[in-house]
Design a protein around this motif. Structure first.
Motif, PDB file in Angstrom:
ATOM      1  N   GLY A 199      -8.172  -9.369   9.991  1.00  0.00           N
ATOM      2  CA  GLY A 199      -6.572  -9.948   9.855  1.00  0.00           C
ATOM      3  C   GLY A 199      -5.794 -10.383   8.805  1.00  0.00           C
ATOM      4  N   ILE A 200      -5.202 -10.823   8.341  1.00  0.00           N
ATOM      5  CA  ILE A 200      -3.987 -11.291   7.366  1.00  0.00           C
ATOM      6  C   ILE A 200      -5.279 -11.711   6.615  1.00  0.00           C
ATOM      7  CG2 ILE A 200      -4.074 -14.089   7.271  1.00  0.00           C
ATOM      8  CD1 ILE A 200      -1.400 -11.286   6.019  1.00  0.00           C
ATOM      9  N   ARG A 201      -6.458 -12.606   5.897  1.00  0.00           N
ATOM     10  CA  ARG A 201      -7.076 -12.514   5.836  1.00  0.00           C
ATOM     11  C   ARG A 201      -7.925 -11.740   4.921  1.00  0.00           C
ATOM     12  NH1 ARG A 201      -8.359 -16.649   9.273  1.00  0.00           N
ATOM     13  NH2 ARG A 201      -8.577 -18.981   8.758  1.00  0.00           N
ATOM     14  N   GLY A 202      -8.639 -10.897   5.259  1.00  0.00           N
ATOM     15  CA  GLY A 202      -8.871  -8.758   5.144  1.00  0.00           C
ATOM     16  C   GLY A 202      -7.289  -8.486   4.429  1.00  0.00           C
ATOM     17  N   GLU A 203      -6.021  -7.962   4.941  1.00  0.00           N
ATOM     18  CA  GLU A 203      -4.997  -8.267   3.908  1.00  0.00           C
ATOM     19  C   GLU A 203      -5.287  -8.213   2.969  1.00  0.00           C
ATOM     20  OE1 GLU A 203      -1.938  -5.254   3.545  1.00  0.00           O
ATOM     21  OE2 GLU A 203      -3.626  -5.228   4.945  1.00  0.00           O
ATOM     22  N   ALA A 204      -5.331  -9.189   2.960  1.00  0.00           N
ATOM     23  CA  ALA A 204      -4.804 -10.714   1.186  1.00  0.00           C
ATOM     24  C   ALA A 204      -6.386 -10.270   0.854  1.00  0.00           C
ATOM     25  CB  ALA A 204      -5.067 -11.949   1.867  1.00  0.00           C
ATOM     26  N   ILE A 205      -7.493 -10.097   0.560  1.00  0.00           N
ATOM     27  CA  ILE A 205      -8.187  -9.523  -0.342  1.00  0.00           C
ATOM     28  C   ILE A 205      -8.228  -8.846  -0.308  1.00  0.00           C
ATOM     29  CG2 ILE A 205      -9.720 -11.816   0.642  1.00  0.00           C
ATOM     30  CD1 ILE A 205     -12.111  -9.529   2.000  1.00  0.00           C
ATOM     31  N   ALA A 206      -7.752  -7.657  -0.264  1.00  0.00           N
ATOM     32  CA  ALA A 206      -7.590  -6.196  -0.552  1.00  0.00           C
ATOM     33  C   ALA A 206      -6.615  -6.482  -1.165  1.00  0.00           C
ATOM     34  CB  ALA A 206      -7.749  -5.367   0.632  1.00  0.00           C
ATOM     35  N   GLY A 207      -5.886  -7.368  -1.680  1.00  0.00           N
ATOM     36  CA  GLY A 207      -4.559  -7.166  -2.479  1.00  0.00           C
ATOM     37  C   GLY A 207      -3.161  -6.425  -1.918  1.00  0.00           C
ATOM     38  N   TYR A 208      -3.165  -7.026  -0.383  1.00  0.00           N
ATOM     39  CA  TYR A 208      -1.622  -6.753   0.434  1.00  0.00           C
ATOM     40  C   TYR A 208      -1.930  -4.646   0.055  1.00  0.00           C
ATOM     41  CZ  TYR A 208      -1.392 -11.272   1.549  1.00  0.00           C
ATOM     42  OH  TYR A 208      -1.660 -12.588   1.459  1.00  0.00           O
ATOM     43  N   PRO A 209      -2.616  -4.375   0.587  1.00  0.00           N
ATOM     44  CA  PRO A 209      -2.495  -2.768   1.200  1.00  0.00           C
ATOM     45  C   PRO A 209      -1.417  -1.532   1.770  1.00  0.00           C
ATOM     46  CG  PRO A 209      -4.486  -3.189   1.880  1.00  0.00           C
ATOM     47  CD  PRO A 209      -3.913  -4.877   1.228  1.00  0.00           C
ATOM     48  N   ALA A 210      -0.744  -3.090   2.877  1.00  0.00           N
ATOM     49  CA  ALA A 210       0.511  -2.521   3.968  1.00  0.00           C
ATOM     50  C   ALA A 210       1.453  -3.035   3.112  1.00  0.00           C
ATOM     51  CB  ALA A 210       0.628  -3.520   5.167  1.00  0.00           C
ATOM     52  N   VAL A 211       1.369  -3.905   1.762  1.00  0.00           N
ATOM     53  CA  VAL A 211       2.087  -3.919   1.132  1.00  0.00           C
ATOM     54  C   VAL A 211       3.155  -2.850  -0.241  1.00  0.00           C
ATOM     55  CG1 VAL A 211       4.393  -5.506  -0.106  1.00  0.00           C
ATOM     56  CG2 VAL A 211       2.567  -6.162   1.681  1.00  0.00           C
ATOM     57  N   PHE A 212       1.448  -3.054  -0.966  1.00  0.00           N
ATOM     58  CA  PHE A 212       2.108  -2.505  -2.538  1.00  0.00           C
ATOM     59  C   PHE A 212       1.729  -0.749  -1.789  1.00  0.00           C
ATOM     60  CE2 PHE A 212       1.121  -6.212  -3.466  1.00  0.00           C
ATOM     61  CZ  PHE A 212       1.424  -6.418  -4.199  1.00  0.00           C
ATOM     62  N   GLY A 213       1.115   0.232  -1.067  1.00  0.00           N
ATOM     63  CA  GLY A 213       0.531   1.405  -0.628  1.00  0.00           C
ATOM     64  C   GLY A 213       1.227   1.725   0.701  1.00  0.00           C
ATOM     65  N   LEU A 214       1.825   1.358   1.634  1.00  0.00           N
ATOM     66  CA  LEU A 214       2.262   1.532   2.083  1.00  0.00           C
ATOM     67  C   LEU A 214       4.249   0.934   2.449  1.00  0.00           C
ATOM     68  CD1 LEU A 214       0.248   0.572   5.119  1.00  0.00           C
ATOM     69  CD2 LEU A 214       0.591   2.896   4.529  1.00  0.00           C
ATOM     70  N   ALA A 215       4.562   0.202   2.549  1.00  0.00           N
ATOM     71  CA  ALA A 215       5.794   0.141   2.955  1.00  0.00           C
ATOM     72  C   ALA A 215       6.639  -0.495   1.654  1.00  0.00           C
ATOM     73  CB  ALA A 215       5.894  -2.055   3.076  1.00  0.00           C
ATOM     74  N   LEU A 216       6.515  -0.891   0.840  1.00  0.00           N
ATOM     75  CA  LEU A 216       6.881  -0.909  -0.751  1.00  0.00           C
ATOM     76  C   LEU A 216       7.518   1.119  -1.315  1.00  0.00           C
ATOM     77  CD1 LEU A 216       5.539  -3.125  -2.868  1.00  0.00           C
ATOM     78  CD2 LEU A 216       7.998  -3.678  -2.634  1.00  0.00           C
ATOM     79  N   PRO A 217       6.949   1.659  -1.117  1.00  0.00           N
ATOM     80  CA  PRO A 217       6.825   3.374  -0.955  1.00  0.00           C
ATOM     81  C   PRO A 217       7.980   3.501  -0.451  1.00  0.00           C
ATOM     82  CG  PRO A 217       4.615   3.016  -1.818  1.00  0.00           C
ATOM     83  CD  PRO A 217       4.604   1.415  -1.205  1.00  0.00           C
ATOM     84  N   PHE A 218       7.693   3.355   0.451  1.00  0.00           N
ATOM     85  CA  PHE A 218       9.003   3.207   1.980  1.00  0.00           C
ATOM     86  C   PHE A 218       9.653   3.320   1.923  1.00  0.00           C
ATOM     87  CE2 PHE A 218      10.694   3.304   6.335  1.00  0.00           C
ATOM     88  CZ  PHE A 218      10.480   4.079   6.602  1.00  0.00           C
ATOM     89  N   LEU A 219      10.351   1.405   1.278  1.00  0.00           N
ATOM     90  CA  LEU A 219      11.634   1.107   1.339  1.00  0.00           C
ATOM     91  C   LEU A 219      11.805   1.797   0.485  1.00  0.00           C
ATOM     92  CD1 LEU A 219      13.204  -1.942   2.153  1.00  0.00           C
ATOM     93  CD2 LEU A 219      11.559  -2.478   0.440  1.00  0.00           C
ATOM     94  N   LYS A 220      11.014   2.429  -1.132  1.00  0.00           N
ATOM     95  CA  LYS A 220      11.918   3.151  -2.381  1.00  0.00           C
ATOM     96  C   LYS A 220      12.529   4.265  -1.692  1.00  0.00           C
ATOM     97  CE  LYS A 220      11.155   3.760  -7.348  1.00  0.00           C
ATOM     98  NZ  LYS A 220       9.663   3.652  -8.279  1.00  0.00           N
TER      99      LYS A 220
END
Length: 315
Positions: A199-220
């Motif tokens: 869950g969110i713990r896994g996302e968090a300890i990995a440094g939030y790849p869904a944010v930095f690897g997926l969402a931010l490049p898409f948003l840009k």
């Protein structure tokens, strides 16, 4: 802002005016404060941006309560406002931390987060609106303040700092998981035992790849109004990330495959900038309501994406 009863109805004009007033106030504060002090205000703005983005399947927005019968857009405004002091404290913790152990900084933040949870429950009459944001957005504010104070901020250093802060998270949170009675387990703990998902713990300890690897490049690379851009980013996140809230409500991990298909269909129709795309989301909202589904986890990731996007001038 006065409390509203669940039975009251609000026009879209009333809702938009109230939200625009809050966003304008946040902008004025941003213009009159030091750069490092803007982080808390940017966090509140990110919460407000998420709730007004519409139409969102299963989620609260100005036009729909989604699958949430106990809250509306005003509930989220009250909640966001109640968290302002917490985000200033998260910022202060990061800005003033001078130790060598970043997990110690996180522990200070987490203690503050426990108090913040009480604040939102007081503001919303017991409704859980932003518990996930207290955890994740608090981390982002704290880590960003720490890096900006030390003049080391980049996306890469933010990821590294978050990982360092949370290095003990799973050990600390799951050390007693097998000893707890089932009725004392959180949704994340239950999913870990049932599906072996973190869950969110896994996302968090990995440094939030869904944010930095997926969402931010898409948003840009998105175009259109802020609403278009955030709505498309939400649907992109939902189609690619593992939403623990969606799993919880569906009571089956296979819901993620359905979500991936819905996301793909939305973008095949042209996304939020087409009438077909918007109609698809309105119809999907009806499906989510009938099945009691919600994209709460994806909404939290959108908030984090918006926070970083605002800091970096992407949105």
């Amino acid at each position: 802002m006065c409390k509203r009863t669940k039975a009251q109805r609000h026009t879209l004009d009333e809702i938009y005016q109230a939200i625009q007033k809050l966003v304008d106030e946040d902008r004025r504060k941003n213009d009159s404060t030091e750069k490092n002090e803007n982080l808390a205000e940017t966090a509140v703005t990110a919460l407000l941006y998420e709730v007004v983005t519409n139409p969102k399947p299963g989620l609260v927005d100005p036009a729909s309560n989604g699958a949430h019968k106990d809250m509306d857009v005003y509930t989220f405004i009250e909640s966001a406002q109640s968290l302002r002091a917490y985000f200033y404290l998260a910022q202060e913790i990061g800005f003033e931390f001078a130790g060598n152990s970043l997990p110690e900084m996180f522990n200070k933040l987490r203690r503050a987060g426990t108090e913040a949870e009480l604040e939102i429950f007081h503001a919303t009459n017991g409704v859980n609106t932003h518990k996930g944001a207290i955890f994740s957005l608090g981390i982002f504010v704290c880590a960003t303040a720490y890096l900006k104070k030390n003049k080391m901020y980049t996306q890469a250093t933010l990821v590294a700092t978050i990982k360092a802060m949370l290095i003990n998270l799973l050990k600390d949170d799951f050390k007693e998981i097998y000893k707890k009675p089932k009725n004392k387990l959180s949704a994340g703990e239950l999913q870990f035992l049932k599906y072996k998902t973190l869950g969110i713990r896994g996302e968090a300890i990995a440094g939030y790849p869904a944010v930095f690897g997926l969402a931010l490049p898409f948003l840009k690379n998105t175009r259109g109004s802020i609403n278009n851009r955030l709505l498309d980013t939400l649907m992109y996140i939902a189609g690619h990330a593992s939403d623990s809230n969606l799993i919880k409500r569906a009571q089956n991990v296979t819901i993620l495959d359905e979500m991936k298909s819905w996301s793909a269909s939305f973008f095949e129709m042209g996304g939020s900038q087409t009438a077909a795309g918007i109609q698809f989301l309105n119809e999907l909202d009806k499906v989510f309501k009938s099945r009691n589904l919600s994209l709460g986890g994806s909404a939290d990731l959108l908030i984090l994406t918006t926070f970083v996007g605002r800091i970096e001038g992407i949105i």
